[in-house]
Design an enzyme around this catalytic site. Structure first.
Site, mmCIF file in Angstrom:
data_model
loop_
_atom_site.group_PDB
_atom_site.id
_atom_site.type_symbol
_atom_site.label_atom_id
_atom_site.label_comp_id
_atom_site.label_asym_id
_atom_site.label_seq_id
_atom_site.Cartn_x
_atom_site.Cartn_y
_atom_site.Cartn_z
ATOM 1 N N ARG A 143 0.840 -1.212 0.000
ATOM 2 C CA ARG A 143 0.000 0.000 0.000
ATOM 3 C C ARG A 143 0.867 1.252 0.000
ATOM 4 O O ARG A 143 0.600 2.198 -0.736
ATOM 5 C CB ARG A 143 -0.947 0.005 1.201
ATOM 6 N N ASN A 153 -6.316 -2.433 2.148
ATOM 7 C CA ASN A 153 -6.352 -3.884 2.317
ATOM 8 C C ASN A 153 -7.792 -4.345 2.414
ATOM 9 O O ASN A 153 -8.629 -3.665 3.012
ATOM 10 C CB ASN A 153 -5.619 -4.301 3.594
#
Length: 92
Positions: free
Chosen positions: A18, A36
């Site tokens: 990320r 996520n």
């Protein structure tokens, strides 16, 4: 404007994917988010000004040296996608 949603599967959680995605997106001045998902995938929504910008971003989605991408599912979002973004962020 090109609006895309991506679902990335493989070893993409707990490996900085990320953060890696956020850095690329911010360097390219994209708008959207990365987060996520409970099923182990990562979701990305990104808005692009040009098709070339979108293609460049997609080439970089191979991840960092710690991730292992198994599959990228790409969905074209409708022009009427209801959310707007001022920048690109990690959602928790």
């Amino acid at each position: 404007m090109y609006k895309q949603q991506y679902f990335i599967s493989g070893k993409v959680q707990g490996v900085g994917f990320r953060f890696f995605t956020e850095q690329i997106a911010n360097n390219m001045k994209l708008k959207g988010f990365v987060k996520n998902l409970n099923d182990g995938r990562v979701e990305i929504v990104a808005f692009f000004n040009t098709k070339e910008q979108m293609k460049k971003f997609e080439k970089l989605l191979n991840g960092n040296k710690y991730s292992n991408i198994k599959n990228i599912e790409k969905i074209v979002l409708d022009e009427n996608y209801p959310f707007q973004f001022n920048d690109f962020k990690i959602y928790y």
